[in-house]
Design a protein around this motif. Structure first.
Motif, PDB file in Angstrom:
ATOM      1  N   ILE A   1       0.860  -1.173   0.000  1.00  0.00           N
ATOM      2  CA  ILE A   1       0.000   0.000   0.000  1.00  0.00           C
ATOM      3  C   ILE A   1       0.910   1.240   0.000  1.00  0.00           C
ATOM      4  O   ILE A   1       1.947   1.262   0.669  1.00  0.00           O
ATOM      5  CB  ILE A   1      -0.946  -0.010   1.222  1.00  0.00           C
TER       6      ILE A   1
ATOM      7  N   PHE B   1      -2.578   7.115   2.218  1.00  0.00           N
ATOM      8  CA  PHE B   1      -3.769   6.330   1.920  1.00  0.00           C
ATOM      9  C   PHE B   1      -4.820   6.610   2.993  1.00  0.00           C
ATOM     10  O   PHE B   1      -4.508   7.010   4.107  1.00  0.00           O
ATOM     11  CB  PHE B   1      -3.449   4.831   1.868  1.00  0.00           C
ATOM     12  N   HIS B   2      -6.074   6.374   2.653  1.00  0.00           N
ATOM     13  CA  HIS B   2      -7.170   6.544   3.605  1.00  0.00           C
ATOM     14  C   HIS B   2      -7.216   5.327   4.523  1.00  0.00           C
ATOM     15  O   HIS B   2      -6.945   4.205   4.097  1.00  0.00           O
ATOM     16  CB  HIS B   2      -8.494   6.688   2.853  1.00  0.00           C
TER      17      HIS B   2
ATOM     18  N   TYR C   1      -9.619   3.579   5.640  1.00  0.00           N
ATOM     19  CA  TYR C   1     -10.540   2.520   5.241  1.00  0.00           C
ATOM     20  C   TYR C   1      -9.969   1.647   4.131  1.00  0.00           C
ATOM     21  O   TYR C   1     -10.413   0.513   3.930  1.00  0.00           O
ATOM     22  CB  TYR C   1     -11.895   3.110   4.846  1.00  0.00           C
ATOM     23  N   THR C   2      -8.955   2.148   3.425  1.00  0.00           N
ATOM     24  CA  THR C   2      -8.284   1.321   2.418  1.00  0.00           C
ATOM     25  C   THR C   2      -7.522   0.185   3.091  1.00  0.00           C
ATOM     26  O   THR C   2      -7.640  -0.979   2.714  1.00  0.00           O
ATOM     27  CB  THR C   2      -7.316   2.167   1.573  1.00  0.00           C
TER      28      THR C   2
ATOM     29  N   ARG D   1      -9.950  -2.317   4.922  1.00  0.00           N
ATOM     30  CA  ARG D   1     -10.556  -3.296   4.006  1.00  0.00           C
ATOM     31  C   ARG D   1      -9.550  -4.380   3.636  1.00  0.00           C
ATOM     32  O   ARG D   1      -9.896  -5.568   3.538  1.00  0.00           O
ATOM     33  CB  ARG D   1     -11.060  -2.575   2.744  1.00  0.00           C
TER      34      ARG D   1
END
Length: 227
Positions: free
Chosen positions: A109, A113-114, A116-117, A120
């Motif tokens: 990743i 980044f958010h 919730y990324t 998930r």
């Protein structure tokens, strides 16, 4: 923020960025992940590996100052290859992506980044992992989920029964459901839970089910779990 779900899976953040790491840890804890640890440097991480600690997921920064995680000793690299790892980096260097391919159960990743990324992604890993970590006393075992027949609670301890062996550990049925979401467990008795996909036969009249040719008691109060 109140979490909708509680997860007892062990998550370890290995990152030397204090602000980023503590913020991520706070968000994980706030969203129901109860067992989150942070390690701030390579030396502490190698000590962690030497102690044979085995989390469910590693959130692992690729860079520590001028060093990369790929510079670890070869025996540590072998240990990491058996882990679920989410590599975190802000680099777009193609060589990094090639090195990450050597780690079978790994993802990457890119910062920023958010939350919730990554949330998930963690949920997908927990749901789809095929190996279950069992701590039986001081020993650790990785069990294929297809080998599990049932869990039986006996006092303060639970027994995982597999096709070949039984493993005893100190967990309640509630904790087991939270720890192994990928097993699709269903409670069939006050003291028993089984993987729903492995049920071969249900006999409501005589109050038992069959899993892997093993008869397991069925309580009428849990009948609706099987309908």
């Amino acid at each position: 923020m109140i979490a909708d779900h509680i997860y007892n899976n062990k998550i370890v953040i290995i990152d030397d960025d204090d602000i980023f790491s503590e913020d991520l840890k706070f968000k994980l804890l706030s969203n129901g992940y109860r067992d989150v640890e942070r390690i701030s440097n390579i030396k502490l991480f190698t000590t962690y590996l030497n102690n044979l600690e085995t989390p469910d997921i590693l959130l692992l920064d690729v860079f520590f100052g001028s060093e990369t995680i790929f510079g670890l000793e070869s025996n540590f690299a072998e240990v990491l290859k058996n882990q679920n790892i989410i590599f975190i980096t802000n680099s777009e260097d193609e060589a990094i992506y090639e090195q990450i391919q050597e780690f079978e159960n790994s993802y990457i990743i890119i910062k920023p980044f958010h939350f919730y990324t990554i949330d998930r992604l963690i949920q997908n890993i927990l749901k789809n992992q095929t190996k279950l970590l069992i701590k039986d006393g001081r020993k650790k075992h990785f069990i294929d989920k297809n080998e599990v027949i049932c869990f039986e609670v006996n006092g303060n301890y639970s027994v995982m029964k597999t096709q070949l062996k039984q493993y005893v550990f100190k967990k309640s049925l509630k904790q087991i459901f939270q720890l192994y979401p990928n097993l699709d467990l269903v409670q069939v008795h006050r003291n028993f839970a089984v993987p729903k996909f492995k049920i071969q036969q249900i006999n409501f009249r005589e109050k038992y089910i069959i899993v892997e040719n093993t008869k397991i008691p069925l309580s009428y109060s849990f009948k609706e779990n099987l309908e």
